[in-house]
Write an enzyme that holds these catalytic residues in place. Structure first.
Site, mmCIF file in Angstrom:
data_model
loop_
_atom_site.group_PDB
_atom_site.id
_atom_site.type_symbol
_atom_site.label_atom_id
_atom_site.label_comp_id
_atom_site.label_asym_id
_atom_site.label_seq_id
_atom_site.Cartn_x
_atom_site.Cartn_y
_atom_site.Cartn_z
ATOM 1 N N TYR A 81 -4.980 13.493 -13.776
ATOM 2 C CA TYR A 81 -5.986 12.406 -13.700
ATOM 3 C C TYR A 81 -7.400 12.910 -13.450
ATOM 4 C CZ TYR A 81 -1.626 10.245 -11.935
ATOM 5 O OH TYR A 81 -0.333 9.847 -11.726
ATOM 6 N N CYS A 95 1.434 29.030 -15.174
ATOM 7 C CA CYS A 95 0.980 29.618 -16.436
ATOM 8 C C CYS A 95 0.435 28.543 -17.355
ATOM 9 C CB CYS A 95 2.126 30.365 -17.097
ATOM 10 S SG CYS A 95 2.272 31.977 -16.374
ATOM 11 N N GLU A 96 -0.703 28.069 -17.022
ATOM 12 C CA GLU A 96 -1.306 26.976 -17.776
ATOM 13 C C GLU A 96 -2.786 26.945 -17.406
ATOM 14 O OE1 GLU A 96 -0.142 22.561 -19.055
ATOM 15 O OE2 GLU A 96 1.324 23.949 -18.290
ATOM 16 N N ARG A 154 -2.123 16.063 -9.645
ATOM 17 C CA ARG A 154 -3.129 15.020 -9.841
ATOM 18 C C ARG A 154 -4.423 15.528 -10.513
ATOM 19 N NH1 ARG A 154 -5.287 12.212 -6.465
ATOM 20 N NH2 ARG A 154 -5.120 10.273 -7.618
ATOM 21 N N TYR A 157 1.223 11.080 -3.497
ATOM 22 C CA TYR A 157 1.505 11.534 -4.862
ATOM 23 C C TYR A 157 1.320 13.038 -5.025
ATOM 24 C CZ TYR A 157 1.073 6.493 -5.410
ATOM 25 O OH TYR A 157 1.223 5.143 -5.259
ATOM 26 N N PRO A 171 0.815 -1.213 0.000
ATOM 27 C CA PRO A 171 0.000 0.000 0.000
ATOM 28 C C PRO A 171 0.854 1.271 0.000
ATOM 29 C CG PRO A 171 0.050 -0.998 2.182
ATOM 30 C CD PRO A 171 0.823 -1.914 1.293
ATOM 31 N N GLY A 172 0.427 2.250 -0.743
ATOM 32 C CA GLY A 172 1.095 3.560 -0.729
ATOM 33 C C GLY A 172 0.073 4.603 -0.314
HETATM 34 N N1 LLP Z 1 3.041 -1.387 -5.956
HETATM 35 C C1 LLP Z 1 3.308 -1.070 -7.221
HETATM 36 C C2 LLP Z 1 4.087 -1.996 -8.031
HETATM 37 C C3 LLP Z 1 2.860 0.131 -7.767
HETATM 38 O O1 LLP Z 1 3.127 0.416 -9.028
HETATM 39 C C4 LLP Z 1 2.124 1.024 -6.947
HETATM 40 C C5 LLP Z 1 1.657 2.290 -7.480
HETATM 41 C C6 LLP Z 1 1.874 0.676 -5.624
HETATM 42 C C7 LLP Z 1 2.339 -0.542 -5.158
HETATM 43 C C8 LLP Z 1 1.120 1.568 -4.663
HETATM 44 O O2 LLP Z 1 -0.162 1.813 -5.076
HETATM 45 P P1 LLP Z 1 -1.167 2.619 -4.118
HETATM 46 O O3 LLP Z 1 -1.446 1.770 -2.911
HETATM 47 O O4 LLP Z 1 -0.504 3.883 -3.767
HETATM 48 O O5 LLP Z 1 -2.374 2.844 -4.953
HETATM 49 N N2 LLP Z 1 0.442 8.744 -9.347
HETATM 50 C C9 LLP Z 1 -0.836 8.063 -9.308
HETATM 51 C C10 LLP Z 1 -0.744 6.709 -8.712
HETATM 52 C C11 LLP Z 1 0.236 5.840 -9.442
HETATM 53 C C12 LLP Z 1 0.425 4.555 -8.754
HETATM 54 C C13 LLP Z 1 1.598 3.857 -9.323
HETATM 55 N N3 LLP Z 1 1.888 2.639 -8.689
HETATM 56 C C14 LLP Z 1 -1.823 8.923 -8.536
HETATM 57 O O6 LLP Z 1 -1.450 9.995 -8.102
HETATM 58 O O7 LLP Z 1 -2.972 8.548 -8.385
#
Ligand code: LLP
Length: 444
Positions: A334, A361-362, A330, A390, A291-292
């Protein structure tokens, strides 16, 4: 209005996070400012760990440091006993600087360079998540040269389409990541790995996407994995020890987002894996997750100062803040949605529909379209919630704007964990033009 973690409205009607008045944080450190509720980060981590413990199964929870990679965050992950997922030399360097135990680091990425692999081998990290055949052979070659056996997972793309934004879904068949299961690349990669002397195959990895609100994608991916575990057992008489289902657990950004409690994802995954293993007569593997967002996302709030505004009668009122896509890309990237409130008078009734613009400036530099707020005024503090994942990690110096500082708060105390950049840092790598005769050291 929805307040996360230790946030509350204090006697002055101000937003308070972990006992710190947000307006005073803005005064003390300047804006824009990322503020993180440390206790909320730790409680999210513990939800994952407790859920696995309750399920009585061997597990690892690896924090996906791409969501927020700083020395302080790596230290929290280390103290809480997590593993760490890194995807670049820079994230690895940050973890090592933080003193994160290298044996608990997992290295991801679809195009790791020779330098990055060498750095990770020298640091003796716990495992590599190998993405493709090029990497498989390169890693084996570098490991052979160093005479080091290396543990690996193979990243597979399970052909599962998670219901999320197209740019953040990764498990579907048409993806740049991993060995394709459907066309047989995955099973072939297992055979190739077994021929390589210095690579020790622990298991399989997948990541089906991000900001996912259902368990189905994870349970489907688990089933696909156990089919392939069974196939590998039959074909190579080898039983996989680890399955890693990646991250992607969704959080609540705005009204209408309905994330599941974190333990529901863990329960669903564990139950599916156990059932499938019993049905197929397989040993129950260790289950890893990464998890991130769900660890740091809602612990982060960005504070901005409100500046100019522009009212186009009958069309839209723009209210501009002193940051924007440079600290939170973001929404532009997205169409991500956020909630916000006026931090210095949180309880005032919303009476105006406005859109929050950034200062880049966008035209696309908009943080929030159409939000009801009590008429925002110049000099007030706007708090945008749930910016912890992120936000800082994808921040840029676009328009040569300095990146904001990061402050952790806990029990009425604050700590600067990343200093605001300075203009000197903006130009520190710039040189004046000073031509010299061009020779390439490699060509002698
Ligand atoms: N493991 C792998 C291999 C990943 O590629 C990612 C995220 C994670 C774990 C963690 O995912 P999470 O639990 O954070 O959803 N920049 C984008 C999200 C890109 C995620 C990329 N990989 C955003 O801001 O929504």
């Amino acid at each position: 209005m929805y307040l996360h973690g230790t946030s509350r409205v204090n006697e002055k009607g101000h937003l308070e996070i972990a006992g710190c008045d947000a307006v005073e944080l803005a005064q003390k450190y300047g804006t824009p400012l990322y503020v993180y509720d440390e206790q909320l980060i730790r409680s999210k981590i513990r939800s994952f760990i407790d859920a696995f413990k309750r399920n009585d199964i061997p597990f690892q929870v690896a924090y996906a440091s791409k969501a927020l990679s700083t020395v302080a965050m790596c230290q929290i992950a280390s103290e809480e006993g997590l593993c760490l997922d890194v995807v670049s030399g820079g994230e690895l360097y940050t973890a090592l600087k933080a003193g994160f135990p290298s044996s608990r680091i997992h290295f991801h990425g679809n195009n790791k360079t020779v330098d990055e692999i060498t750095m990770a081998l020298d640091a003796q990290i716990g495992c590599f998540v190998v993405d493709n055949l090029y990497e498989l052979h390169l890693l084996n070659q570098l490991a052979t040269e160093k005479g080091k056996e290396v543990s690996i997972l193979l990243r597979l793309s399970p052909g599962v389409e998670a219901h999320t934004h197209e740019y953040i879904q990764t498990g579907q068949q048409d993806s740049k990541f991993g060995f394709d299961i459907i066309s047989g690349q995955a099973i072939d990669a297992v055979g190739k790995t077994m021929e390589l002397e210095y690579l020790k195959l622990l298991g399989f990895h997948c990541h089906i996407g991000s900001q996912i609100f259902e368990t189905e994608g994870f349970t489907l991916a688990s089933k696909r994995f156990l089919q392939i575990v069974e196939e590998v057992k039959n074909k190579y008489e080898f039983e996989i020890k680890v399955i890693n289902l990646g991250g992607g657990f969704g959080i609540r950004y705005v009204d209408g987002d309905n994330p599941l409690p974190l333990e529901s994802y863990v329960d669903a995954i564990v139950q599916t894996v156990k059932m499938e293993c019993i049905g197929k007569n397989l040993k129950i593997p260790e289950i890893w997750v990464e998890p991130g967002r769900s660890i740091v996302g809602d612990a982060g709030t960005t504070l901005y100062t409100i500046g100019s505004s522009k009212n186009i009668p009958g069309i839209r009122k723009y209210v501009a803040v002193d940051g924007g896509m440079s600290d939170n890309v973001r929404p532009a990237l997205y169409q991500a949605r956020y909630d916000a409130f006026i931090a210095n008078r949180v309880n005032d009734e919303p009476n105006e529909l406005v859109s929050i613009a950034g200062k880049c400036c966008e035209s696309g530099d908009m943080l929030i379209y159409d939000i009801e707020l009590p008429e925002p005024k110049t000099g007030e503090i706007l708090a945008v919630s749930c910016t912890g994942a992120y936000g800082y990690s994808m921040a840029s110096n676009y328009n040569r704007i300095v990146r904001p500082g990061v402050v952790f708060v806990k029990d009425g105390k604050s700590a600067v964990v990343v200093k605001r950049e300075t203009y000197d840092q903006i130009v520190q790598n710039d040189n004046e033009i000073n031509y010299e005769e061009f020779t390439c050291p490699l060509s002698g």
